[in-house]
Design a protein around this motif. Structure first.
Motif, short mmCIF file in Angstrom:
data_model
loop_
_atom_site.label_atom_id
_atom_site.label_comp_id
_atom_site.label_asym_id
_atom_site.label_seq_id
_atom_site.Cartn_x
_atom_site.Cartn_y
_atom_site.Cartn_z
N GLN A 87 0.74 -1.04 -0.20
CA GLN A 87 -0.06 -0.37 0.11
C GLN A 87 0.94 1.30 -0.12
O GLN A 87 0.46 2.48 -0.55
N GLY A 88 1.57 0.89 0.26
CA GLY A 88 3.19 2.11 1.02
C GLY A 88 4.42 2.51 -0.49
O GLY A 88 5.17 2.60 -0.90
N HIS A 89 3.75 1.68 -1.44
CA HIS A 89 4.51 0.84 -2.40
C HIS A 89 5.86 0.66 -2.66
O HIS A 89 6.98 1.31 -3.21
N VAL A 90 6.41 -0.49 -1.59
CA VAL A 90 7.03 -0.66 -1.31
C VAL A 90 7.54 -1.85 -2.82
O VAL A 90 6.50 -2.82 -2.43
N GLY A 91 7.91 -1.79 -3.94
CA GLY A 91 8.09 -3.02 -4.62
C GLY A 91 8.19 -4.08 -3.80
O GLY A 91 7.68 -4.80 -4.09
N GLU A 92 9.87 -4.73 -3.29
CA GLU A 92 10.07 -5.86 -2.84
C GLU A 92 8.61 -6.62 -2.13
O GLU A 92 8.54 -7.86 -2.19
N SER A 93 7.44 -5.97 -1.33
CA SER A 93 6.52 -6.21 -0.66
C SER A 93 5.50 -6.24 -1.87
O SER A 93 4.92 -7.97 -1.72
N HIS A 94 5.86 -5.98 -3.13
CA HIS A 94 4.69 -6.33 -3.77
C HIS A 94 4.73 -7.81 -4.30
O HIS A 94 4.73 -8.75 -5.32
N TYR A 95 6.46 -7.72 -4.62
CA TYR A 95 7.25 -8.92 -5.52
C TYR A 95 6.40 -10.53 -3.97
O TYR A 95 6.81 -11.62 -4.64
N GLN A 96 6.71 -9.35 -2.90
CA GLN A 96 6.50 -11.15 -2.00
C GLN A 96 5.04 -11.83 -2.14
O GLN A 96 4.43 -12.52 -2.56
N LEU A 97 4.73 -10.46 -2.51
CA LEU A 97 2.82 -11.19 -2.84
C LEU A 97 2.43 -11.80 -3.52
O LEU A 97 1.46 -12.36 -3.87
N SER A 98 3.27 -11.35 -4.57
CA SER A 98 2.98 -11.96 -6.22
C SER A 98 3.57 -14.43 -6.12
O SER A 98 2.82 -14.59 -6.49
N ILE A 99 4.85 -14.15 -4.75
CA ILE A 99 5.32 -14.93 -5.04
C ILE A 99 3.63 -15.75 -4.12
O ILE A 99 3.38 -16.83 -3.74
N ILE A 100 3.97 -15.73 -3.22
CA ILE A 100 2.55 -16.13 -2.04
C ILE A 100 1.04 -16.27 -3.02
O ILE A 100 0.42 -17.49 -2.76
N TYR A 101 0.96 -15.60 -3.62
CA TYR A 101 -0.44 -15.73 -4.75
C TYR A 101 -0.09 -16.43 -5.52
O TYR A 101 -1.24 -17.20 -5.78
N GLU A 102 0.84 -16.42 -6.28
CA GLU A 102 1.44 -17.56 -7.75
C GLU A 102 0.87 -19.62 -6.29
O GLU A 102 0.54 -19.90 -7.04
N GLN A 103 1.66 -19.20 -4.99
CA GLN A 103 1.67 -20.48 -4.31
C GLN A 103 0.43 -20.74 -3.74
O GLN A 103 0.17 -22.37 -4.18
N GLU A 104 -0.72 -19.99 -4.00
CA GLU A 104 -2.72 -20.21 -3.63
C GLU A 104 -3.19 -20.28 -5.57
O GLU A 104 -3.77 -21.06 -4.77
#
Length: 216
Positions: free
Chosen positions: A157-174
C-alpha cells in the motif's frame, strides 16, 4: 533554497520561528547552491542542530543521514536515535535497520523488532515490509505466513516494490495467477530487480503477455 527570492523568504520565515525553514536552509548549506550559497558543512550542521534542539526531530534525522552518507555509522546512529526518541517515524526505521545489522551500534535483534513495530505503527511501509520478511523467514520469531502477508500488504500500500514481489510469490503459491501477475507487474514497474528478472522470464516463456498492472 533555489533562488535569491526563495532565500530571502526563507530567512523571513526563520525570523518568525519557522523550524522547517531553518532546517531547509541548513540542507542548502550542506550541498551549496550555485551562485547563491557556498557549501558550508559546519554552518549547515549548526542550523540543523538548532532546529532539532528547538523540537524539530526531522532535523536530527537529517544530521544522521549526513553522517551516514559520509560513512560515520556511529555518529549516524546517535542522531537517528535522538530523532527517534523525539518521535520521528522515519528514524524509528533507521534505528531498527541499524540495530538489526549492527551498523554503528551493537547488534540487537529484539530491540530492532520493537522499533520496526513502532515505525510500522507510525505508517512507515518500509518497516512493514521488513516485518513481513521477519515473520516469513522466522527471524527471531515464530514463522507466521499470515502475519507476513498482512505486513506485505501494508508495504505494498506504501508502494514498496519488494512487498509487491513477495505478494506475487504468495498468490502464485495459492494458485491465484491474476493477482500474482498484477503484483509482479507493479513490483517490476517500481524497479524491483528480482521482479523485473522474473517478469522477463515470464515473457520469454510466453506465460504472460505484456500489460499494465491493475493495482496502483
Amino acid at each position: 533554497v533555489t533562488s535569491l527570492q526563495d532565500l530571502e523568504e526563507t530567512k523571513k520565515k526563520i525570523e518568525q520561528g519557522d523550524l522547517r525553514a531553518l532546517a531547509r536552509l541548513g540542507v542548502s548549506y550542506l550541498r551549496g547552491v550555485d551562485g547563491l550559497l557556498p557549501p558550508n558543512v559546519d554552518r549547515a550542521l549548526e542550523m540543523l542542530y538548532s532546529a532539532g534542539m528547538k523540537g524539530l526531530a526531522e532535523a536530527f534525522s537529517l544530521i544522521g543521514r549526513y553522517w551516514s552518507l559520509e560513512g560515520y555509522d556511529r555518529k549516524a546512529f546517535h542522531w537517528f536515535e535522538r530523532a527517534s526518541q523525539m518521535g520521528d517515524v522515519g528514524s524509528h526505521w533507521e534505528r531498527a535497520v541499524r540495530l538489526e545489522h549492527g551498523t554503528g551500534v551493537r547488534q540487537d535483534f529484539v530491540e530492532a523488532l520493537q522499533w520496526y513495530m513502532r515505525a510500522s505503527e507510525g505508517g512507515d511501509p518500509r518497516a512493514a515490509h521488513n516485518l513481513g520478511i521477519i515473520y516469513l523467514m522466522g527471524k527471531g520469531v515464530r514463522k507466521d505466513k499470515m502475519k507476513a502477508r498482512q505486513y506485505f500488504e501494508q508495504g505494498a500500500q506504501g508502494h514498496v516494490g519488494e512487498s509487491h514481489y513477495q505478494l506475487s510469490i504468495i498468490y502464485e503459491q495459492e494458485g491465484n495467477a491474476v493477482k500474482s501477475q498484477d503484483h509482479l507487474l507493479f513490483a517490476a514497474k517500481v524497479d524491483t530487480p528480482a521482479a523485473q528478472f522474473n517478469l522477463a522470464l515470464q515473457y520469454l516463456s510466453k506465460n504472460m503477455e505484456p500489460k499494465s498492472p491493475k493495482i496502483s
